[in-house]
Write a protein that holds these residues in place. Structure first.
Motif, PDB file in Angstrom:
ATOM      1  N   UNK A 125     -41.217 -31.638 -37.323  1.00 54.08           N
ATOM      2  CA  UNK A 125     -41.842 -32.419 -38.409  1.00 54.08           C
ATOM      3  C   UNK A 125     -40.818 -32.746 -39.511  1.00 54.08           C
ATOM      4  N   UNK A 126     -39.647 -32.119 -39.416  1.00 52.49           N
ATOM      5  CA  UNK A 126     -38.524 -32.395 -40.337  1.00 52.49           C
ATOM      6  C   UNK A 126     -38.942 -32.410 -41.806  1.00 52.49           C
ATOM      7  N   UNK A 127     -39.609 -31.326 -42.237  1.00 50.29           N
ATOM      8  CA  UNK A 127     -40.158 -31.330 -43.604  1.00 50.29           C
ATOM      9  C   UNK A 127     -39.113 -31.243 -44.704  1.00 50.29           C
ATOM     10  N   UNK A 128     -37.986 -30.565 -44.444  1.00 53.48           N
ATOM     11  CA  UNK A 128     -36.954 -30.536 -45.501  1.00 53.48           C
ATOM     12  C   UNK A 128     -35.569 -30.805 -44.908  1.00 53.48           C
ATOM     13  N   UNK A 129     -34.661 -31.193 -45.791  1.00 50.99           N
ATOM     14  CA  UNK A 129     -33.264 -31.431 -45.396  1.00 50.99           C
ATOM     15  C   UNK A 129     -32.391 -30.688 -46.410  1.00 50.99           C
ATOM     16  N   UNK A 130     -32.391 -29.371 -46.313  1.00 49.44           N
ATOM     17  CA  UNK A 130     -31.648 -28.547 -47.294  1.00 49.44           C
ATOM     18  C   UNK A 130     -30.216 -28.351 -46.788  1.00 49.44           C
ATOM     19  N   UNK A 131     -29.241 -28.851 -47.530  1.00 49.53           N
ATOM     20  CA  UNK A 131     -27.864 -28.710 -47.025  1.00 49.53           C
ATOM     21  C   UNK A 131     -27.326 -27.296 -47.224  1.00 49.53           C
ATOM     22  N   UNK A 132     -26.210 -27.016 -46.594  1.00 49.10           N
ATOM     23  CA  UNK A 132     -25.467 -25.789 -46.854  1.00 49.10           C
ATOM     24  C   UNK A 132     -24.421 -26.099 -47.928  1.00 49.10           C
ATOM     25  N   UNK A 133     -23.968 -25.056 -48.603  1.00 46.71           N
ATOM     26  CA  UNK A 133     -22.964 -25.246 -49.648  1.00 46.71           C
ATOM     27  C   UNK A 133     -21.812 -24.262 -49.428  1.00 46.71           C
ATOM     28  N   UNK A 134     -20.590 -24.773 -49.499  1.00 50.05           N
ATOM     29  CA  UNK A 134     -19.408 -23.912 -49.413  1.00 50.05           C
ATOM     30  C   UNK A 134     -18.980 -23.592 -50.842  1.00 50.05           C
ATOM     31  N   UNK A 135     -18.833 -22.304 -51.146  1.00 48.08           N
ATOM     32  CA  UNK A 135     -18.513 -21.905 -52.524  1.00 48.08           C
ATOM     33  C   UNK A 135     -17.296 -20.992 -52.591  1.00 48.08           C
ATOM     34  N   UNK A 136     -16.640 -21.038 -53.742  1.00 50.69           N
ATOM     35  CA  UNK A 136     -15.544 -20.113 -54.009  1.00 50.69           C
ATOM     36  C   UNK A 136     -15.888 -19.361 -55.296  1.00 50.69           C
ATOM     37  N   UNK A 137     -15.505 -18.100 -55.331  1.00 53.04           N
ATOM     38  CA  UNK A 137     -15.699 -17.304 -56.550  1.00 53.04           C
ATOM     39  C   UNK A 137     -14.798 -17.901 -57.636  1.00 53.04           C
ATOM     40  N   UNK A 138     -15.330 -18.079 -58.847  1.00 49.92           N
ATOM     41  CA  UNK A 138     -14.482 -18.663 -59.899  1.00 49.92           C
ATOM     42  C   UNK A 138     -13.330 -17.710 -60.231  1.00 49.92           C
ATOM     43  N   UNK A 139     -13.523 -16.436 -59.902  1.00 50.32           N
ATOM     44  CA  UNK A 139     -12.456 -15.459 -60.152  1.00 50.32           C
ATOM     45  C   UNK A 139     -11.253 -15.796 -59.252  1.00 50.32           C
ATOM     46  N   UNK A 140     -11.554 -16.062 -57.983  1.00 48.71           N
ATOM     47  CA  UNK A 140     -10.488 -16.404 -57.035  1.00 48.71           C
ATOM     48  C   UNK A 140      -9.912 -17.783 -57.376  1.00 48.71           C
ATOM     49  N   UNK A 141     -10.794 -18.706 -57.695  1.00 46.32           N
ATOM     50  CA  UNK A 141     -10.383 -20.085 -58.026  1.00 46.32           C
ATOM     51  C   UNK A 141      -9.410 -20.082 -59.210  1.00 46.32           C
TER      52      UNK A 141
END
Ligand code: GCU
Length: 329
Positions: A231-247
């Motif tokens: 029924x394809x009710x949602x299209x929730x993407x994935x997110x790639x994140x970096x810790x701001x500490x590492x960044x």
């Protein structure tokens, strides 16, 4: 059980040292954890990201990917990023809800008109704003990965209309938006972490769940749930994140390399995704799953009430939904 998990989690947090550590050789290793198995396209994209970063940095920065919730659930991984014990992760946007109310908007059912609308929103201004909306919580979004569309699967019967959800305990992600969505559609939402879902289905703690085809297949939930209703009710993407500490410990040049490697991995992941969806549908069918394509109309009829409930709880989302709906109309 929960206590043991918590102790293991705290222990991990202590022994993991730092999410981005510099060895004597001058090589930086960034730890990246996620919840999927290694055959899943998002894992392959993360390995690709690491390869590109290593190439760009002339071998000076490497990414070590830990799949399968080895370092924790999505929620725990985000907490580990916040303290800098893990450097990077990939989570569902739904898991970021607690850190960014704006991002929860992506969990609204039937929010997008079609695939190109999704791309326009996520790759445009709104997408950029959403990626950076968690920065105040020490989490910097680098890019989105395609997580397709989510549909219901159940142990007992096809979900042909929302009425079929009545009385069913439906597993949802640990997200208020997902709870509102399933309740609004007529089911009984039960939050369970992804890694615990197979057993929860098997033991009847929940009767149904919902996800995109590659996750339904790679998690082997199809062994327990023999009805998949697209029924394809949602299209929730994935997110790639970096810790701001590492960044913040990366030089400006290294930050550019990391951002580029993430962007390139997103392009690669999109290519893998399409094939993964086809393969998943083929394989689950071979394993005896009945796939159906219910009419979306009865599900769409429930949308207004879900939006109404959500706007009542989070008034500020209304303007964002309008901006999304007006994107490239
Ligand atoms: C998707 C998503 C995962 C998430 C999972 C879930 O597969 O890509 O990040 O863990 O849904 O339902 O929890």
């Amino acid at each position: 059980m929960l206590m043991t998990r918590r102790i293991v989690f705290v222990f991990l947090a202590l022994v993991l040292a730092l999410g981005g550590c510099q060895l004597d050789t001058g090589v930086k290793i960034i730890k990246m954890g996620h919840a999927q198995v290694v055959s899943h396209p998002v894992h392959q994209a993360m390995v690709f990201l690491g390869k590109r970063l290593e190439e760009k940095s002339g071998g000076k920065i490497k990414v070590k990917v830990y799949p399968n919730q080895q370092l924790g659930t999505e929620r725990e991984l985000l907490e580990l990023l916040q303290i800098g014990s893990v450097g990077m992760t990939k989570v569902s946007a739904a898991s970021l809800e607690a850190f960014s109310p704006e991002i929860s908007v992506l969990g609204l059912p039937y929010l997008f008109r079609d695939d190109s609308h999704i791309t326009q929103v996520l790759e445009g201004e709104i997408g950029k704003e959403l990626l950076l909306s968690t920065e105040k919580y020490w989490l910097r979004g680098l890019c989105f990965y395609d997580a397709g569309k989510r549909s219901f699967y159940s142990k007992t019967k096809p979900i042909a209309t929302p009425a079929d959800l009545a009385g069913l305990k439906v597993r949802v992600q640990e997200s208020k938006m997902a709870i509102n969505m399933v309740r609004g559609m007529g089911g009984s939402p039960t939050p369970v972490s992804y890694g615990e879902l197979y057993t929860a289905l098997q033991q009847g703690i929940v009767d149904a769940a919902e996800n995109n085809p590659p996750s339904f297949y790679n998690s082997r939930h199809y062994e327990v749930c023999k009805y998949y209703s697209i029924d394809e009710h949602t299209a929730i993407p994935d997110v790639v994140l970096v810790s701001t500490k590492v960044w913040s410990e990366l030089s400006p040049e290294e930050q550019v390399w990391l951002q580029e490697a993430a962007d390139e991995s997103a392009v690669y992941q999109t290519k893998l995704w399409k094939e993964a969806v086809e393969e998943a549908l083929r394989e689950v069918q071979k394993a005896g799953v009945e796939i159906s394509y219910p009419s979306k109309e009865p599900f769409l009829e429930k949308v207004a009430a879900v939006y109404g409930q959500v706007f009542q709880e989070q008034k500020q989302l209304e303007a964002l939904v309008q901006r999304i709906q007006q994107t490239n109309k």
